[in-house]
Design an enzyme around this catalytic site. Structure first.
Site, PDB file in Angstrom:
ATOM      1  N   TYR A  11       0.735  -0.784   0.445  1.00  0.00           N
ATOM      2  CA  TYR A  11       0.253   0.024  -0.053  1.00  0.00           C
ATOM      3  C   TYR A  11       0.784   1.379   0.045  1.00  0.00           C
ATOM      4  CZ  TYR A  11      -2.777   3.329   1.770  1.00  0.00           C
ATOM      5  OH  TYR A  11      -3.542   4.736   2.682  1.00  0.00           O
ATOM      6  N   THR A  35       2.132 -10.210   1.232  1.00  0.00           N
ATOM      7  CA  THR A  35       1.049  -9.289   1.381  1.00  0.00           C
ATOM      8  C   THR A  35       0.424  -8.475   0.150  1.00  0.00           C
ATOM      9  OG1 THR A  35       2.021  -7.179   2.623  1.00  0.00           O
ATOM     10  CG2 THR A  35       0.578  -9.094   3.702  1.00  0.00           C
ATOM     11  N   GLY A  36       1.576  -8.079  -0.978  1.00  0.00           N
ATOM     12  CA  GLY A  36       1.233  -7.157  -1.933  1.00  0.00           C
ATOM     13  C   GLY A  36       0.667  -7.533  -3.405  1.00  0.00           C
ATOM     14  N   ASP A  51      12.591 -12.456  -1.607  1.00  0.00           N
ATOM     15  CA  ASP A  51      12.559 -11.845  -1.036  1.00  0.00           C
ATOM     16  C   ASP A  51      13.728 -11.163  -0.228  1.00  0.00           C
ATOM     17  OD1 ASP A  51      11.151 -13.656   1.931  1.00  0.00           O
ATOM     18  OD2 ASP A  51      13.122 -11.720   2.212  1.00  0.00           O
ATOM     19  N   SER A 115       7.002   2.913  12.978  1.00  0.00           N
ATOM     20  CA  SER A 115       5.701   3.733  13.520  1.00  0.00           C
ATOM     21  C   SER A 115       5.123   4.311  14.893  1.00  0.00           C
ATOM     22  CB  SER A 115       4.675   1.808  13.664  1.00  0.00           C
ATOM     23  OG  SER A 115       3.856   2.021  13.834  1.00  0.00           O
ATOM     24  N   TYR A 139       4.396  -6.270  16.997  1.00  0.00           N
ATOM     25  CA  TYR A 139       4.801  -5.800  16.260  1.00  0.00           C
ATOM     26  C   TYR A 139       5.398  -4.281  16.685  1.00  0.00           C
ATOM     27  CZ  TYR A 139       3.744  -2.225  12.557  1.00  0.00           C
ATOM     28  OH  TYR A 139       3.905  -1.485  11.452  1.00  0.00           O
ATOM     29  N   LYS A 143       9.253  -2.948  15.749  1.00  0.00           N
ATOM     30  CA  LYS A 143       9.700  -1.849  14.809  1.00  0.00           C
ATOM     31  C   LYS A 143      10.768  -1.144  15.609  1.00  0.00           C
ATOM     32  CE  LYS A 143       6.798  -2.154  11.015  1.00  0.00           C
ATOM     33  NZ  LYS A 143       7.908  -1.883  10.141  1.00  0.00           N
ATOM     34  N   PHE A 167       2.125   7.592  11.645  1.00  0.00           N
ATOM     35  CA  PHE A 167       0.775   7.558  12.353  1.00  0.00           C
ATOM     36  C   PHE A 167      -0.368   6.765  11.195  1.00  0.00           C
ATOM     37  CE2 PHE A 167       1.501   8.774  16.664  1.00  0.00           C
ATOM     38  CZ  PHE A 167       2.522   9.462  15.902  1.00  0.00           C
ATOM     39  N   HIS A 185      -7.366  -2.284   8.829  1.00  0.00           N
ATOM     40  CA  HIS A 185      -7.687  -1.175   9.060  1.00  0.00           C
ATOM     41  C   HIS A 185      -9.218  -0.388   8.819  1.00  0.00           C
ATOM     42  CE1 HIS A 185      -2.900  -1.019   8.344  1.00  0.00           C
ATOM     43  NE2 HIS A 185      -3.331  -1.341   9.586  1.00  0.00           N
ATOM     44  N   GLY A 279      -3.597  -4.617  22.584  1.00  0.00           N
ATOM     45  CA  GLY A 279      -2.421  -3.452  22.091  1.00  0.00           C
ATOM     46  C   GLY A 279      -2.972  -3.228  21.205  1.00  0.00           C
ATOM     47  N   ASP A 280      -4.595  -1.835  22.000  1.00  0.00           N
ATOM     48  CA  ASP A 280      -4.466  -0.724  21.135  1.00  0.00           C
ATOM     49  C   ASP A 280      -4.544   0.060  21.903  1.00  0.00           C
ATOM     50  OD1 ASP A 280      -4.964  -1.675  18.034  1.00  0.00           O
ATOM     51  OD2 ASP A 280      -7.181  -1.907  18.679  1.00  0.00           O
TER      52      ASP A 280
HETATM   53  N1  LIG Z   1      -0.556   1.174   6.945  1.00  0.00           N
HETATM   54  C1  LIG Z   1      -0.336   1.492   7.764  1.00  0.00           C
HETATM   55  O1  LIG Z   1      -1.050   2.688   8.712  1.00  0.00           O
HETATM   56  C2  LIG Z   1       1.121   1.655   9.003  1.00  0.00           C
HETATM   57  C3  LIG Z   1       1.210   3.035  10.328  1.00  0.00           C
HETATM   58  C4  LIG Z   1       2.717   2.768  10.256  1.00  0.00           C
HETATM   59  C5  LIG Z   1       3.595   1.875  10.049  1.00  0.00           C
HETATM   60  N2  LIG Z   1       3.560   1.175   8.584  1.00  0.00           N
HETATM   61  C6  LIG Z   1       4.932   0.802   7.660  1.00  0.00           C
HETATM   62  O2  LIG Z   1       5.101   1.211   6.637  1.00  0.00           O
HETATM   63  C7  LIG Z   1       5.267  -0.140   6.069  1.00  0.00           C
HETATM   64  C8  LIG Z   1       3.787  -0.309   4.495  1.00  0.00           C
HETATM   65  O3  LIG Z   1       2.263  -0.543   5.308  1.00  0.00           O
HETATM   66  P1  LIG Z   1       1.614  -0.734   3.978  1.00  0.00           P
HETATM   67  O4  LIG Z   1       0.269  -0.840   5.347  1.00  0.00           O
HETATM   68  O5  LIG Z   1       1.986  -0.531   2.734  1.00  0.00           O
HETATM   69  O6  LIG Z   1       2.098  -3.126   4.839  1.00  0.00           O
HETATM   70  P2  LIG Z   1       1.757  -3.783   3.557  1.00  0.00           P
HETATM   71  O7  LIG Z   1       1.477  -5.252   3.708  1.00  0.00           O
HETATM   72  O8  LIG Z   1       0.553  -3.024   2.047  1.00  0.00           O
HETATM   73  O9  LIG Z   1       3.046  -3.857   2.296  1.00  0.00           O
HETATM   74  C9  LIG Z   1       4.118  -4.706   2.900  1.00  0.00           C
HETATM   75  C10 LIG Z   1       5.440  -4.969   1.902  1.00  0.00           C
HETATM   76  O10 LIG Z   1       5.716  -5.914   1.796  1.00  0.00           O
HETATM   77  C11 LIG Z   1       5.733  -6.573   1.304  1.00  0.00           C
HETATM   78  N3  LIG Z   1       7.093  -7.743   1.843  1.00  0.00           N
HETATM   79  C12 LIG Z   1       6.692  -8.435   3.051  1.00  0.00           C
HETATM   80  N4  LIG Z   1       7.518  -9.109   3.526  1.00  0.00           N
HETATM   81  C13 LIG Z   1       8.556  -9.341   2.599  1.00  0.00           C
HETATM   82  C14 LIG Z   1       9.726  -9.527   2.439  1.00  0.00           C
HETATM   83  N5  LIG Z   1      10.978 -10.354   3.427  1.00  0.00           N
HETATM   84  N6  LIG Z   1      10.910  -9.404   1.304  1.00  0.00           N
HETATM   85  C15 LIG Z   1      10.190  -8.742   0.256  1.00  0.00           C
HETATM   86  N7  LIG Z   1       9.085  -7.950   0.584  1.00  0.00           N
HETATM   87  C16 LIG Z   1       8.098  -8.299   1.619  1.00  0.00           C
HETATM   88  C17 LIG Z   1       4.497  -7.221   0.742  1.00  0.00           C
HETATM   89  O11 LIG Z   1       4.263  -8.384  -0.275  1.00  0.00           O
HETATM   90  C18 LIG Z   1       4.274  -6.116   1.024  1.00  0.00           C
HETATM   91  O12 LIG Z   1       4.264  -5.654  -0.470  1.00  0.00           O
HETATM   92  C19 LIG Z   1       5.493  -1.688   7.012  1.00  0.00           C
HETATM   93  O13 LIG Z   1       6.124  -1.820   7.631  1.00  0.00           O
HETATM   94  C20 LIG Z   1       4.061  -1.048   8.235  1.00  0.00           C
HETATM   95  O14 LIG Z   1       4.941  -1.867   9.308  1.00  0.00           O
HETATM   96  C21 LIG Z   1       2.219   1.521   8.265  1.00  0.00           C
END
Ligand SMILES: NC(=O)c1ccc[n+]([C@@H]2O[C@H](COP(=O)([O-])OP(=O)(O)OC[C@H]3O[C@@H](n4cnc5c(N)ncnc54)[C@H](O)[C@@H]3O)[C@@H](O)[C@H]2O)c1
Length: 325
Positions: A11, A35-36, A51, A115, A139, A143, A167, A185, A279-280
């Site tokens: 995302y 998850t992508g 990976d 995060s 989680y 981080k 955030f 979410h 955890g919230d």
């Molecule tokens: N979404 C939020 O509100 C939020 C808030 C705080 C922090 N974050 C952090 O931001 C980052 C992105 O979040 P997001 O919401 O886009 O998540 P997401 O799950 O959409 O994206 C994470 C991507 O990483 C890839 N991935 C995971 N492990 C991998 C690996 N070992 N090798 C290669 N690719 C791998 C997944 O396939 C996915 O495409 C994360 O690190 C998350 O912890 C997100």
């Protein structure tokens, strides 16, 4: 600049990829697609489906990169509570593996997706970067461990870096939005409820907040992408980096968000009250002066109605595509 984006099919990484490309950078993506979504990597962007721990896959990319933006991670709080060992292995273990490859191949600039979950419960006011970090779920623990690892390792590697503490990322751009599976979410869940696909559960209405529901700081994902580009420019100009919050400074409760979703979609949401989720924290809101002072950056597109309008437009199309395929 040549930028390697880990997790660029996800995302936030996906929105950053588009913003970096539009700003004239050359972008490469490595993503395991855990998850992508492969189709969310724009055409013309070099994409390696692997990976990041696979040294043979990542080393050639790192050798060509000036900077690495590390978005890849597992990020579902509930899963981290059920299986903390996997979370530490994937997030911290994956990061150490990435740092080993960086040590060998370069580059010398890194931006890490941290995060707000590093802070924990706090004292009911916006979190500043120098507040104690006492995460209340694994989680957030991963981080914080990654931030600390980076702070110790970076000087030895000649690496400059920012740990950007997001955030709640929210909203969408025209061709890319939020699609986690499973989704935890609030905004995409509320939009699903507006489409009649589920009931929206309010997890706890007995928190010490004005309306009893949790309060979060929602930042438009385009604002996040812009902040990353600004942080990258700062590193390139010699900034020493550090940890910075990325938020708006304004908190909105779960009930308020549900009300704005009803207003934007014109639909009443089917809702029920459930127990608190473990955890919230009750309130996660950013103090935002750090990013303003260090980067000259503040969120500018994060009005909640506009965030939800953008997310609603994208969400409907995404669900329609899913129904057709
Ligand atoms: N979404 C939020 O509100 C939020 C808030 C705080 C922090 N974050 C952090 O931001 C980052 C992105 O979040 P997001 O919401 O886009 O998540 P997401 O799950 O959409 O994206 C994470 C991507 O990483 C890839 N991935 C995971 N492990 C991998 C690996 N070992 N090798 C290669 N690719 C791998 C997944 O396939 C996915 O495409 C994360 O690190 C998350 O912890 C997100």
């Amino acid at each position: 600049m040549r930028i390697l984006v880990t997790g660029g099919a996800g995302y936030i990484g996906g929105v950053f990829v588009r913003a970096a490309r539009d700003a004239g950078h050359e972008v490469m993506v490595i993503d395991s697609l855990t998850t992508g979504h492969a189709e969310s990597v724009p055409s013309g962007v070099e994409f390696v489906h692997d990976d990041l721990r696979n040294r043979a896959a990542i080393a050639p990319l790192l050798r060509r990169a000036d900077a690495v933006l590390h978005f890849a991670a597992l990020s579902i709080v509930g899963d981290s509570i059920n299986d903390p060992v996997s979370y530490y292995r994937e997030n911290l273990g994956g990061f150490i593996s990435l740092l080993e490859a960086v040590k060998e191949c370069g580059p010398r600039m890194l931006i890490f997706s941290s995060s707000a979950a590093v802070y924990g419960n706090g004292e009911g006011r916006p979190f500043r970067e120098d507040d104690p970090c006492l995460p209340v779920n694994p989680y957030g623990g991963t981080k914080l461990a990654m931030e600390q690892t980076l702070a110790h390792v970076a000087p030895a590697l000649g690496l400059t870096s920012f740990s950007l503490r997001y955030f709640n990322a929210a909203g969408a751009v025209a061709d890319h939005g939020e699609a986690h599976s499973p989704e935890t979410h609030l905004i995409p869940l509320a939009l699903d409820a507006a489409l009649g696909l589920r009931e929206l559960t309010l997890f706890g209405t007995d928190y010490p907040t004005p309306d009893g529901s949790c309060i979060r700081d929602y930042i438009h994902v385009s604002d996040l992408a812009e902040a990353h580009l600004t942080a990258l420019d700062a590193l390139a100009a010699g900034d020493a980096g550090g940890a910075l919050n990325l938020g708006t400074g304004t908190g909105r409760s779960v009930k308020e968000v549900a009300a704005v979703v009803e207003q934007v979609t014109g639909r009443a949401l089917p809702m029920k009250v459930g127990p608190r989720r473990i955890g919230d924290p009750a309130l996660l809101v950013a103090a935002v002066d750090g990013a303003a002072e260090r980067l000259g950056w503040r969120a500018s597109r994060s009005n909640l109605t506009e965030i939800i309008e953008a997310a609603w437009g994208w969400h409907q199309e995404f669900k329609e595509r899913g129904a057709q395929s």
